[in-house]
Design a protein around this motif. Structure first.
Motif, PDB file in Angstrom:
ATOM      1  N   GLN A   1      -9.642 -35.265 -67.205  1.00 24.65           N
ATOM      2  CA  GLN A   1      -8.682 -36.530 -67.225  1.00 24.65           C
ATOM      3  C   GLN A   1      -8.225 -36.943 -66.176  1.00 24.65           C
ATOM      4  N   ARG A   2      -7.607 -35.755 -65.121  1.00 20.81           N
ATOM      5  CA  ARG A   2      -6.790 -35.969 -64.035  1.00 20.81           C
ATOM      6  C   ARG A   2      -7.696 -36.756 -63.046  1.00 20.81           C
ATOM      7  N   PHE A   3      -9.042 -36.401 -63.040  1.00 15.40           N
ATOM      8  CA  PHE A   3     -10.026 -37.006 -62.181  1.00 15.40           C
ATOM      9  C   PHE A   3     -10.322 -38.351 -62.453  1.00 15.40           C
ATOM     10  N   GLY A   4      -9.708 -39.035 -63.654  1.00 16.59           N
ATOM     11  CA  GLY A   4     -10.013 -40.354 -63.836  1.00 16.59           C
ATOM     12  C   GLY A   4     -11.299 -40.380 -64.653  1.00 16.59           C
ATOM     13  N   ALA A   5     -11.156 -39.803 -65.922  1.00 19.33           N
ATOM     14  CA  ALA A   5     -12.394 -39.956 -66.815  1.00 19.33           C
ATOM     15  C   ALA A   5     -12.293 -41.512 -67.606  1.00 19.33           C
TER      16      ALA A   5
END
Length: 124
Positions: free
Chosen positions: A40-44
């Motif tokens: 989620q931190r990597f922009g899912a």
């Protein structure tokens, strides 16, 4: 966040208003909610691509975009790496890097996809 691609135009899909409510879209939302924090931190982002006829979860990794495509009929879930350099015919280059059979539940799919991306250096 959800986006919708139609006719080459990218629009944000507002949940409950513009977002599709198909079984595949609901399945993508379920898997996205079960992803670990590192994904989620990597922009899912949930993507509803009407041009290429798929719904999936796109991860913005340091090696480019990777999409977990939801299966069609009896196929597998596919992790597809979309490369930066475009192909002359289709306008993009993509390669299937991992397939997950449909026999796993949503929690298993989220775990297997995130572990594959983490262990191969896409996330981190």
């Amino acid at each position: 966040m959800e986006i919708k691609i139609s006719g080459g135009i990218v629009r944000r899909a507002i949940g409950g208003i513009d977002a599709p409510m198909t079984p595949v879209a609901i399945q993508a939302r379920t898997i996205a909610n079960l992803l670990p924090l590192m994904c989620q931190r990597f922009g899912a982002t949930i993507v509803h691509n009407e041009d290429d006829l798929y719904t999936g979860i796109q991860f913005h990794t340091k090696a480019g975009a990777v999409v977990l495509e939801m299966p069609k009929a009896n196929e597998s879930y596919r992790l597809v790496h979309e490369f930066i350099e475009p192909d002359a015919k289709t306008g993009r280059t993509h390669k299937v890097i991992y397939q997950i059979p449909q026999l796993y539940n949503a929690n298993g799919i989220a775990f297997m996809a995130s572990e594959f991306l983490r262990s191969r250096g896409f996330l981190g």
